[in-house]
Design an enzyme around this catalytic site. Structure first.
Site, PDB file in Angstrom:
ATOM      1  N   GLU A  58       0.856  -1.196   0.000  1.00 48.24           N
ATOM      2  CA  GLU A  58       0.000   0.000   0.000  1.00 48.24           C
ATOM      3  C   GLU A  58       0.889   1.242   0.000  1.00 48.24           C
ATOM      4  O   GLU A  58       1.748   1.390   0.864  1.00 48.24           O
ATOM      5  CB  GLU A  58      -0.914  -0.002   1.229  1.00 48.24           C
ATOM      6  N   GLY A  73      -6.548   1.068   3.575  1.00 46.73           N
ATOM      7  CA  GLY A  73      -8.001   0.867   3.495  1.00 46.73           C
ATOM      8  C   GLY A  73      -8.619   1.368   2.207  1.00 46.73           C
ATOM      9  O   GLY A  73      -9.789   1.107   1.940  1.00 46.73           O
ATOM     10  N   THR A 131      -9.907   3.739  -1.191  1.00 46.50           N
ATOM     11  CA  THR A 131     -10.733   4.902  -1.530  1.00 46.50           C
ATOM     12  C   THR A 131     -12.045   4.930  -0.769  1.00 46.50           C
ATOM     13  O   THR A 131     -12.419   5.952  -0.183  1.00 46.50           O
ATOM     14  CB  THR A 131     -11.026   4.887  -3.052  1.00 46.50           C
ATOM     15  N   HIS A 182     -49.506  -0.617   2.735  1.00 38.43           N
ATOM     16  CA  HIS A 182     -50.188   0.664   2.538  1.00 38.43           C
ATOM     17  C   HIS A 182     -50.087   1.478   3.807  1.00 38.43           C
ATOM     18  O   HIS A 182     -50.282   0.927   4.895  1.00 38.43           O
ATOM     19  CB  HIS A 182     -51.664   0.430   2.191  1.00 38.43           C
TER      20      HIS A 182
END
Ligand SMILES: Cc1cc2nc3c(=O)[nH]c(=O)nc-3n(C[C@H](O)[C@H](O)[C@H](O)COP(=O)(O)OP(=O)(O)OC[C@H]3O[C@@H](n4cnc5c(N)ncnc54)[C@H](O)[C@@H]3O)c2cc1C
Ligand SMILES: NC(=O)c1ccc[n+]([C@@H]2O[C@H](COP(=O)([O-])OP(=O)(O)OC[C@H]3O[C@@H](n4cnc5c(N)ncnc54)[C@H](O)[C@@H]3O)[C@@H](O)[C@H]2O)c1
Length: 462
Positions: free
Chosen positions: A31, A36, A38, A441
């Site tokens: 990394e 972790g 984007t 409903h």
């Protein structure tokens, strides 16, 4: 030269691959940025935390509609920012600590480049000599980055991208956003709801042009009432900055004066900065690494997933592809294939937009016979309660009732769309979906029921 059973480049979706089933493998993960990826650090999660705050602010502003007079005393931007990142930053740091604490996992904090077959040079982020790392198998999950038009990049004028704009110290009085897609629409909502005067300057003739044409047109019209929307307004000359800090953007419409500039003109895959071709990985002209339906690249023993290879720059797609790669690493003799037949998406702007399946223009362009129904939220009881005047559910179907697409714009569209995702994914036809289940409903999904019932289907199919 360190050698591993598996090397993963990128800790976004790539970090989800090694679980307890990989415990007996020597796994390396590389990394070069914040641990972790984007979605966690600069994407889906912080943006939606800001969107929620923006929704609350807009709810207060509109409360008078319902006879509840209310006003906003103050927007505490710095407190919103600190709440968002006070939650996210520890998750990133914790994820990194967790991996670094695993005996069988090596974390390289550095920038990886291919130098040969399954061979990488990793330049440590904190300096030091590059290390050559090899793997029996390699997974490329290195994502994408904001693309910046040359006219802006070369100008020397300060600008923001989604990577840093959420960390500002205060809301700019005037914010100009270049672009008219997902990121532009989401940040226009966030910043205007939280106090900025927003100008959107986009290249195309409408906002959110990837949406169904009716949704794009309706959204563009609504947006023009809230923000200063400039269409066909790509920057034509480098922006300038005056001594008082004002930024002047030049576009076909003339000049825009602004206090801050946010560039949101699309994201480009990171394959170039990875020297993918040096590793034998074929790359599409748009920079995406070529993969097959098992997520295999053209290099033996190398897989790719997510934004770096996918036509969909969406986290749920990257997650799905990561699961496919994970399975195929563990079960090479029983490989699974990626299923991107029906990919939904949502834009968390105001109003929300959600979609799945074919758009009306797709059917027309491909010569597919179709019918449509656009049902207004305001036609059902819950829509009355909300006093909604702009929300719609648009369905696209074959004349026989096969659902082809669903396109929603309105409150909670990102949640409301889920039964339609289910129906389209599992092949439930419009008539069965409408008539063979209860619709509570007077809940909002009645707008879907009515849209289904309103489709002008071939009578023979009913
Ligand atoms: C502002 C914003 C909002 C978004 N909102 C949503 C949303 O609401 N819903 C949604 O579905 N999607 C959203 N997305 C898209 C989503 O974030 C991405 O599709 C997803 O995160 C891509 O995951 P990935 O694993 O492919 O890449 P990433 O998460 O980007 O991971 C790639 C990692 O690789 C690292 N890396 C890159 N190159 C190298 C290298 N050479 N060496 C070492 N490390 C390297 C990067 O630093 C990064 O950590 C959003 C994106 C942005 C920018
Ligand atoms: N809610 C979500 O799922 C979400 C949110 C944010 C980002 N994303 C992902 O990230 C990707 C990137 O987002 P994005 O908004 O940067 O890209 P986008 O592709 O959605 O939109 C880019 C926009 O910039 C415009 N544009 C391009 N060049 C321009 C120029 N020179 N001048 C003016 N306008 C220009 C385009 O016409 C388009 O409107 C999205 O496509 C999406 O996949 C998803």
């Amino acid at each position: 030269m360190p050698h591993h059973d598996l090397v993963i480049i990128g800790t976004g979706s790539g970090n989800t691959i090694p679980d307890e089933r990989f415990a007996d493998m020597d796994v390396a993960i590389v990394e070069h940025g914040v641990y972790g990826g984007t979605c966690l650090n600069v994407g889906c999660i912080p943006t939606k935390m800001y969107v929620y705050a923006a929704d609350v602010a807009e709810t207060i502003r509109r409360a008078g509609t319902y006879g509840v007079d209310a006003s906003i005393d103050k927007i505490r931007w710095a407190d919103i920012r600190d709440r968002v990142f006070g939650r996210i930053d520890p998750i990133s740091a914790g994820g990194q600590r967790y991996r670094q604490g695993q005996d069988a996992t090596t974390v390289y904090l550095g920038h990886a480049r291919f130098t040969g077959d399954r061979t990488l040079s990793v330049a440590p982020t904190d300096g030091g000599d590059p290390v050559t790392v090899t793997g029996d198998r390699v997974v490329v999950a290195a994502g994408s980055r904001p693309g910046i038009p040359e006219v802006i990049a070369a100008s020397g004028v300060p600008f923001h991208t989604s990577d840093d704009v959420m960390r500002l110290d205060e809301v700019p009085r005037r914010l100009t956003i270049i672009g008219g897609g997902y990121i532009a629409a989401e940040f226009a909502h966030v910043f205007s709801a939280l106090g900025a005067e927003v100008t959107l300057a986009t290249r195309g003739p409408a906002l959110l042009r990837e949406q169904d044409e009716e949704i794009s047109a309706r959204f563009t019209e609504l947006a023009a009432h809230r923000w200063n929307v400039l269409l066909e307004a790509a920057p034509t000359a480098p922006p300038e900055q005056r001594p008082d800090g004002t930024i002047v953007v030049h576009c076909h419409h003339g000049t825009i004066e602004t206090d801050a500039l946010l560039v949101a003109t699309g994201r480009i895959p990171n394959s170039d900065r990875l020297d993918a071709e040096a590793g034998g990985l074929a790359v599409h002209p748009d920079g995406r690494i070529v993969v097959d339906d098992q997520q295999r690249t053209t290099a033996e023993g190398v897989w790719a997933l997510g934004d770096i290879s996918s036509p969909y720059q969406l986290k749920h797609v990257a997650n799905h592809e990561a699961k496919i790669v994970q399975h195929n690493l563990l079960h090479p003799d029983e490989p699974r294939v990626t299923n991107n037949a029906h990919v939904p998406s949502a834009v968390f702007t105001d109003p929300q937009i959600a979609s799945i399946g074919l758009r009306e223009q797709d059917c027309r362009d491909r010569g597919i016979r179709y019918v449509t129904k656009t049902q207004r939220y305001g036609d059902v009881a819950f829509g009355w309660a909300m006093e909604d005047t702009t929300g719609v559910v648009k369905l696209v179907a074959s004349p026989d009732g096969t659902l082809l697409g669903a396109h929603l714009m309105g409150p909670e569209a990102s949640s409301l769309v889920q039964p339609l995702i289910q129906a389209i994914t599992f092949g439930l036809d419009a008539r069965t979906m409408a008539e063979r289940q209860y619709w509570i409903h007077p809940a909002l999904p009645e707008v879907i029921e009515n849209a289904l019932l309103g489709l002008p289907l071939d009578p023979e199919s009913w």
